[in-house]
Design an enzyme around this catalytic site. Structure first.
Site, PDB file in Angstrom:
ATOM      1  N   ASP A   1     -10.814   1.684  -3.259  1.00 43.02           N
ATOM      2  CA  ASP A   1     -11.390   1.361  -1.949  1.00 43.02           C
ATOM      3  C   ASP A   1     -12.910   1.389  -2.011  1.00 43.02           C
ATOM      4  O   ASP A   1     -13.582   0.973  -1.069  1.00 43.02           O
ATOM      5  CB  ASP A   1     -10.906   2.362  -0.890  1.00 43.02           C
ATOM      6  CG  ASP A   1      -9.544   1.975  -0.329  1.00 43.02           C
ATOM      7  OD1 ASP A   1      -9.064   0.868  -0.635  1.00 43.02           O
ATOM      8  OD2 ASP A   1      -8.964   2.787   0.419  1.00 43.02           O
TER       9      ASP A   1
ATOM     10  N   ASP B   1       0.826  -1.214   0.000  1.00 45.16           N
ATOM     11  CA  ASP B   1       0.000   0.000   0.000  1.00 45.16           C
ATOM     12  C   ASP B   1       0.859   1.263   0.000  1.00 45.16           C
ATOM     13  O   ASP B   1       2.068   1.222   0.295  1.00 45.16           O
ATOM     14  CB  ASP B   1      -0.904  -0.025   1.245  1.00 45.16           C
ATOM     15  CG  ASP B   1      -2.264   0.596   0.999  1.00 45.16           C
ATOM     16  OD1 ASP B   1      -2.377   1.455   0.108  1.00 45.16           O
ATOM     17  OD2 ASP B   1      -3.210   0.233   1.724  1.00 45.16           O
TER      18      ASP B   1
END
Ligand code: GLA
Length: 739
Positions: free
Chosen positions: A552, A482
């Protein structure tokens, strides 16, 4: 290995990765041809011709890019555009392949340098060229100073996609500063009906398709954030008036770079169109000592006469066969489970084990534990940087969980965010100087975190040691990597002020080097590129990561739009999509489990729901759909994608068809946002089937309209079409056709 060697290696991997395929019998690069008398270079492949040449002034000038010319079509040596008026010097009208800032250039340069004596004038002339296997390598040099530029061109034989890059070398006796460096300038002739399409976005709203007419002036698509970004993605497509999804010319390209980038599209005073793509010149400065070089990223550019659909299909193929790890035959994406939306930071051995057992029962192949397993991490406020297992949550380390996951027949994956640090962490307390910052200035936080300066050798070594140890000590098959914030205050105080702006390149070089080295040491580990969702999706990172986290935003309806935008540029072979809970955490939308599955089954399928809340019938449905997915995933991930009905523009319906490369299977997904005015279901005309073959139709979910035949020819499904019996809100159906 020096930075520059590493960069060149990355370049070579990207540009020539496919050459390995030749030895393996895989698809090749096209053989260039050179007309030595006219000094005209030509690359021909897959119905595309790209041609350029050297004009009488020794400048490299574009000649043609588009649908294939006949082999015997002889292109005359290029001639500079004559002076149009005293206000438009020829340099600003002539379509150069790689213009330097100098000689009166006021349009966008590909390269701009500053010399120590204040001269900022660079006029590049052809020195020599060679055909090196499948590449054309051209050497240019400034008219008087020893600044050399090497341009490389290679065209993929199977798709006609051209990979272009440049290396600038300082052979003067003192430093030079590179202020601007592009991979390429690419020209198209005058037309008054060009349109440009590109992708913009934000967190939870990535890959939004924008299209607008091109008129004289500039269109700049860029990020200054140090990372590829949500805000814009380094891909563009230029079409002409009548171009549609499946018809008409489309010229497209994408930059393989995961740092600050810019694509500049400008139409000059006479309507000539050029696209320049490279490092973002904003705040850019890269000083080269005598003998040093700087390589650009690679710009990958293609042409299709078959609309946006044709363009994306060849680009998808190119990515699978030339870019991705495992190219030309990248592995299929396993079905994964990810704990993030279920548990957020509250991970522990018992909770993860319970989720893993449930995930295994529905056919999940890879169990991924997300954020929260390390250091003092119980929220996003602390612990980032401390990659040691949290012993309160995992008293016996990660081994018992991993063992259980492996016993359940799944692989184990783990979330990491190596490039970041929370100020409240042991790492930051020990090394406050390791972050990107300006001394004595505030350090702007985002998500309570700062960016580690990966350009620093010690930071690089630390991250390599830490990740290497993690992978050595645990049976880990997958990392979700990430990157949750943009850069700020881009200082690098440890190096001299004149060197500091190398950060923009050196950071990303070291990121690629780190990923490359970890892959070398742990060849079985797969990696997902994530940056708060789809903030780091580009052809640079794609060469080093098997898959990307698309967004997301896991709302299945929003995802249709995001996925439609995504696939315009990138292959569904890497596009991960999860089935999560309803109401969705992003927008509170409630949809059925089946709808959520069908939306996610358009890419690499994942499950991110809290399985502890599922009922028996949810498990039964999931088991059925995961099993179905495994029978269609090769087609969905690596087949030919047709966006039959696009959700763009607020359409109430959308449909995609994926056709297996061998033509034996096709998978149709159809979605309805809401039915209105008692309309009849429109027939969906399929594409890409063999008209003479018979295909049997089978529903995975939903049903076809009454009287739909169970078997019919490809001609029938494409000509007559298939009506899906859908009414209501947020409806979905999926069908398989087998030849
Ligand atoms: C980012 C990712 C999410 C999740 C969280 C964890 O937002 O995009 O999927 O991993 O970080 O903190």
């Amino acid at each position: 290995m020096s930075d520059i060697d590493q960069r060149r290696r990355t370049l070579c991997t990207q540009l020539l990765g496919g050459l390995a395929g030749i030895a393996l019998g895989g698809p090749a690069w096209a053989r260039p041809s050179v007309d030595e008398a006219a000094k005209v270079f030509r690359l021909d492949g897959a119905g595309v011709t790209y041609a350029f040449g050297v004009n009488q002034d020794g400048q490299l000038q574009a000649l043609y890019w588009g649908s294939a010319l006949a082999p015997e079509d002889k292109l005359p040596a290029p001639v500079p555009v004559p002076e149009n008026s005293s206000n438009e010097m020829p340099v600003n009208l002539t379509p150069f392949e790689y213009p330097g800032f100098g000689g009166g250039l006021t349009v966008e340069p590909a390269l701009k340098v500053t010399f120590p004596d204040g001269v900022r004038d660079l006029v590049l002339r052809h020195v020599d060229h060679r055909v090196d296997g499948e590449r054309i390598v051209i050497r240019l040099k400034d008219v008087s100073r020893a600044v050399h530029v090497t341009l490389t061109y290679a065209m993929d034989a199977a798709t006609g996609i051209l990979a272009r890059s440049a290396v600038v070398e300082n052979r003067t006796a003192s430093w030079i500063q590179v202020d601007q460096l592009a991979a390429a300038a690419i020209n198209l002739p005058y037309s008054d009906d060009y349109r440009v399409s590109y992708l913009t976005g934000r967190w939870a709203g990535e890959f939004a398709l924008q299209t607008r007419p091109i008129a004289p002036g500039s269109i700049v698509i860029e990020t200054r954030k140090g990372v590829t970004s949500h805000q814009a993605n380094p891909w563009i497509a230029i079409s002409r008036g009548a171009t549609e999804e499946e018809a008409g010319p489309v010229w497209f390209g994408a930059l393989g770079w995961s740092g600050s980038w810019r694509i500049h599209v400008d139409m000059d005073a006479l309507g000539g169109l050029r696209t320049t793509a490279g490092y973002n010149p904003f705040d850019f400065a890269y000083r080269l000592k005598p003998g040093e070089k700087l390589a650009s990223p690679v710009f990958h550019a293609g042409y299709s006469g078959e609309g946006f659909g044709g363009a994306s299909r060849v680009f998808h193929r190119y990515q699978r066969e030339k870019i991705l790890p495992g190219a030309p035959t990248p592995r299929l994406r396993p079905v994964l489970y990810n704990s993030w939306e279920a548990t957020l930071f509250a991970v522990d051995e018992a909770g993860q084990t319970a989720l893993a057992e449930k995930a295994a029962s529905i056919g999940v192949e890879r169990f991924v534990m997300d954020d929260g397993w390390f250091g003092s991490r119980s929220s996003d406020k602390a612990g980032l940087g401390d990659w040691v297992v949290n012993r309160k949550k995992f008293p016996n380390g990660l081994q018992p969980l991993i063992r259980r996951v492996r016993d359940l027949g799944m692989e184990f994956g783990l979330w990491v965010e190596p490039e970041m640090v929370n100020p409240d962490s042991d790492l930051y307390r020990a090394h406050p100087d390791w972050v990107i910052h300006f001394p004595g200035r505030p350090r702007s936080e985002a998500r309570t975190q700062l960016v580690l300066n990966l350009a620093r050798k010690d930071v690089y070594e630390h991250l390599l040691t830490m990740l290497d140890r993690l992978l050595k000590e645990h049976d880990i098959a997958f990392l979700k990597w990430d990157h949750n914030r943009a850069w700020s205050e881009p200082g690098w105080p440890e190096v001299a002020p004149a060197e500091q702006q190398r950060l923009y390149v050196a950071y990303v070089d070291n990121l690629y080097k780190l990923l490359g080295e970890l892959r070398r040491r742990h060849p079985k580990v797969e990696i997902e590129s994530c940056a708060s969702g789809g903030g780091r999706v580009d052809l640079g990172i794609m060469a080093l990561t098997e898959q990307v986290w698309t967004s997301d935003n896991t709302d299945p309806f929003d995802r249709l739009l995001i996925q439609d935008g995504f696939t315009r540029a990138y292959t569904p072979a890497i596009m991960m999509a999860w089935v999560t809970d309803a109401p969705n955490f992003v927008n509170r939308r409630v949809t059925s489990l089946e709808y959520r599955f069908l939306s996610a089954m358009q890419g690499g399928l994942g499950i991110g729901a809290n399985l502890n809340h599922w009922k028996d019938e949810d498990f039964a449905k999931a088991r059925q759909l995961v099993a179905e997915y495994k029978t269609i995933r090769k087609t969905v991930q690596q087949g030919k994608l047709y966006r039959l009905v696009s959700p763009q523009g607020g359409s109430r319906r959308s449909a995609t068809l994926s056709v297996a490369q061998d033509g034996g299977q096709a998978v149709l997904f159809a979605f309805l946002h809401s039915s209105g005015l008692r309309e009849a279901p429109p027939r969906i005309q399929l594409r890409g089937l063999d008209p003479n073959k018979t295909y049997a139709l089978r529903a995975i979910a939903g049903k076809a309209a009454a009287q739909t035949p169970k078997r019919a020819s490809g001609a029938y499904w494409m000509g007559h079409g298939l009506a899906v019996d859908m009414a209501g809100d947020f409806q979905a159906a999926a069908f398989v056709l087998e030849a």
